[in-house]
Motif scaffolding. Structure first.
Motif, PDB file in Angstrom:
ATOM      1  N   VAL A   1       0.860  -1.188   0.000  1.00  0.00           N
ATOM      2  CA  VAL A   1       0.000   0.000   0.000  1.00  0.00           C
ATOM      3  C   VAL A   1       0.894   1.236   0.000  1.00  0.00           C
ATOM      4  N   GLY A   2       0.316   2.372  -0.334  1.00  0.00           N
ATOM      5  CA  GLY A   2       1.096   3.596  -0.291  1.00  0.00           C
ATOM      6  C   GLY A   2       0.285   4.784  -0.743  1.00  0.00           C
TER       7      GLY A   2
ATOM      8  N   LEU B   1      -3.862   0.597  -2.749  1.00  0.00           N
ATOM      9  CA  LEU B   1      -3.162  -0.689  -2.837  1.00  0.00           C
ATOM     10  C   LEU B   1      -2.258  -0.679  -4.065  1.00  0.00           C
TER      11      LEU B   1
ATOM     12  N   MET C   1       4.860   3.661   5.831  1.00  0.00           N
ATOM     13  CA  MET C   1       4.907   4.673   4.765  1.00  0.00           C
ATOM     14  C   MET C   1       5.597   5.937   5.244  1.00  0.00           C
TER      15      MET C   1
ATOM     16  N   PRO D   1      -9.576  -1.231  -6.586  1.00  0.00           N
ATOM     17  CA  PRO D   1      -8.621  -0.497  -7.411  1.00  0.00           C
ATOM     18  C   PRO D   1      -7.220  -0.648  -6.834  1.00  0.00           C
TER      19      PRO D   1
ATOM     20  N   LEU E   1      -9.085  -0.640   1.911  1.00  0.00           N
ATOM     21  CA  LEU E   1      -7.964  -0.750   0.974  1.00  0.00           C
ATOM     22  C   LEU E   1      -6.694  -1.237   1.681  1.00  0.00           C
ATOM     23  N   GLY E   2      -6.831  -1.757   2.891  1.00  0.00           N
ATOM     24  CA  GLY E   2      -5.693  -2.426   3.524  1.00  0.00           C
ATOM     25  C   GLY E   2      -4.880  -1.585   4.484  1.00  0.00           C
TER      26      GLY E   2
ATOM     27  N   LEU F   1       3.932  13.119   4.992  1.00  0.00           N
ATOM     28  CA  LEU F   1       4.224  11.875   5.715  1.00  0.00           C
ATOM     29  C   LEU F   1       5.587  11.919   6.402  1.00  0.00           C
TER      30      LEU F   1
ATOM     31  N   ALA G   1       1.083  -0.057   8.745  1.00  0.00           N
ATOM     32  CA  ALA G   1       1.274   0.378   7.359  1.00  0.00           C
ATOM     33  C   ALA G   1       1.438   1.890   7.294  1.00  0.00           C
TER      34      ALA G   1
END
Lengths: 137, 384
Positions: A74-75, A89, B146, A123, B136-137, B248, B142
């Motif tokens: 992810v990012g 994703l 990032m 997506p 979306l996870g 970030l 996470a």
């Protein structure tokens, strides 16, 4: 995840993320909020992007939720079309290619399950195909 | 300081750990009991109570439980308010208690918090399934993976610098009997532990925990009579600005909260003797240094590498061992962090005492939204 991306079949237009646009403030949003946050006016549903570059990313290697593959990536992607930074994703098949600045484009495919446990479309961004070297043609 | 509008006169907590046999309410009740006894007050003196918790509704279907907790120690009739503000729930309870007293609406207010996280099949902490990011996870590690990657890209911080935060805080935890993990670790062990969310390895992510803490907050006049008071010079709460583009590589919301807290307290970062900051992940402590004004932007890695933030350094940070050692019982963590500063300022921290500590800062943050944090609280406490 209804209404956040264009649905297949994709003929001429590539898949795109759907967000909101305020014509008064010239502001784009993703996902689309109910009102423009600057003027509280109505928003038009609009395509906010199909391509971009990676601002940052990570690969999650534990406890993948919602039927996502383990590991999964992810990012944040900076969308070329609108300049929005959006969370997304990445293509599970290309995790080893991820790096900051990498050009990516949107894909929509079955990936994981929804909150009811049924397979669903999600997506995700995948690396742009590398241009063939013109010198070799 | 003579002009503080409220003071903390009682502290209670239970050790963080895996308390399989104990309920959220049971843990909280003991913490509140200990705080009341510590303050030397009677339940009938309490004018209002705030209770912080995040997960009991989701994990156990238990809602509005502050009333249960306070009734276990004989408190009824007065206002009881349940507080949910992600990982800042406990510190938000303190913020509200302070404000109620500062406004002259109460003389004695309890702020308590409790969290139980060790249950079977618990996933990673996330923002809830009604959030697109979660679908979306996105989960907590996470987010900070990032951040770490972007921070390293912009400022050239090294994996070793990140690991040194975990090494330092575990080193401190040796001296804290209330911490969950007290074994020292090396840089090599931190980096060799299993990868959770690149580049963050397991020993760079705070463990979960069961835990509870409570404080008694009161007016300056009553504090004078009770003794052992820790003054609240300032307590502030900032919400994210959710700007797009997000940043970030820096905690802009923490920086905004810090400016406000320093202004209210009339002090600067150079005046502080001891700090607890929100080291949920190694990268967060490094970015917190910068947002709290301990070093210029981009220099946080160097600050820990040069040893300035360890016990005996220029400004010891997370002398308790931090969330990385104590564990992070999400709704309870804010008050557990405050508990360390209270203990330090009282001069009761034993082997980990920062000598002469009279002015301390505690920073707690929670939630993630649009590449920003949902809430950040900062309190500045003193015994001068």
């Amino acid at each position: 995840m209804p209404g956040i991306f264009t649905l297949p079949p994709y003929d001429d237009e590539p898949p795109a993320l759907l967000g909101g646009f305020c014509p008064v403030c010239n502001a784009y949003y993703f996902p689309r909020p109910k009102y423009c946050r600057a003027c509280l006016g109505p928003l038009k549903e609009t395509r906010v992007g199909s391509e971009g570059s990676i601002y940052s990313f990570t690969i999650v290697r534990k406890k993948a939720p919602l039927g996502l593959p383990q590991p999964y990536g992810v990012g944040y992607v900076i969308l070329k079309e609108t300049g929005l930074f959006i969370f997304s994703l990445f293509d599970p098949a290309t995790l080893d290619k991820l790096r900051i600045g990498l050009p990516v484009r949107l894909a929509v495919n079955t990936l994981g399950v929804d909150i009811n446990g049924s397979p669903c479309l999600r997506p995700y961004f995948t690396p742009m195909p590398v241009m063939s070297d013109p010198g070799k043609i | 300081m003579a002009n503080a509008l409220a003071a903390i006169v009682g502290l209670g907590m239970i050790p963080c750990g895996k308390h399989l046999e104990r309920s959220v309410i049971d843990m909280a009740t003991e913490a509140v009991y200990l705080a009341i006894k510590d303050a030397g007050i009677k339940p009938g003196q309490v004018d209002a109570c705030f209770f912080g918790n995040v997960l009991a509704g989701r994990l156990f279907g238990a809602n509005t439980i502050g009333q249960n907790v306070f009734w276990e120690v004989g408190i009824n009739r007065v206002p009881v308010i349940n507080v949910e503000n992600a990982c800042t729930s406990g510190s938000t309870a303190l913020y509200l208690a302070y404000n109620m007293i500062a406004a002259g609406q109460a003389e004695v207010v309890l702020a308590a918090s409790s969290e139980k996280m060790y249950v079977k099949n618990a996933g990673l902490v996330d923002a809830g399934l009604d959030e697109l990011d979660t679908l979306l996870g996105l989960a907590a590690p996470a987010t900070f993976g990032m951040r770490a990657r972007r921070y390293m890209e912009e400022f050239g911080a090294t994996e070793k610098q990140l690991a040194l935060v975990a090494v330092k805080n575990r080193c401190h935890a040796q001296f804290n009997p209330l911490a969950q993990f007290r074994e020292p670790v090396t840089v090599e062990e931190v980096l060799a532990s299993p990868m959770v969310a690149d580049p963050l390895t397991r020993l760079q992510c705070c463990p979960i925990a069961d835990g509870a803490a409570a404080v008694v907050v009161c007016s300056p006049a009553l504090a004078k009579r009770l003794g052992r008071a820790v003054n609240i010079e300032a307590t502030v709460l900032a919400t994210g600005d959710y700007a797009n583009p997000p940043n970030l590589a820096g905690f802009d919301t923490v920086r905004r909260a810090a400016h406000l807290a320093y202004e209210k307290a009339g002090i600067g970062p150079g005046d502080l003797h001891v700090v607890e900051c929100h080291d949920a992940f190694t990268i967060t402590e490094i970015m917190d240094y910068e947002a709290l004004g301990f070093c210029p932007v981009g220099q946080g890695g160097k600050l820990v590498e040069e040893g300035h933030t360890k016990l005996g350094g220029r400004l010891p940070v997370n002398v308790s061992g931090g969330l990385l050692s104590r564990g992070h019982p999400v709704g309870a963590s804010g008050l557990l962090q405050a508990a360390e500063i209270i203990t330090q300022l009282r001069g009761e921290a034993g082997e980990r005492q920062v000598r002469g500590a009279k002015l301390g800062l505690v920073q707690n943050m929670g939630g993630d939204k649009d590449g920003d944090i949902r809430a950040c609280t900062i309190s500045i406490l003193s015994t001068w």
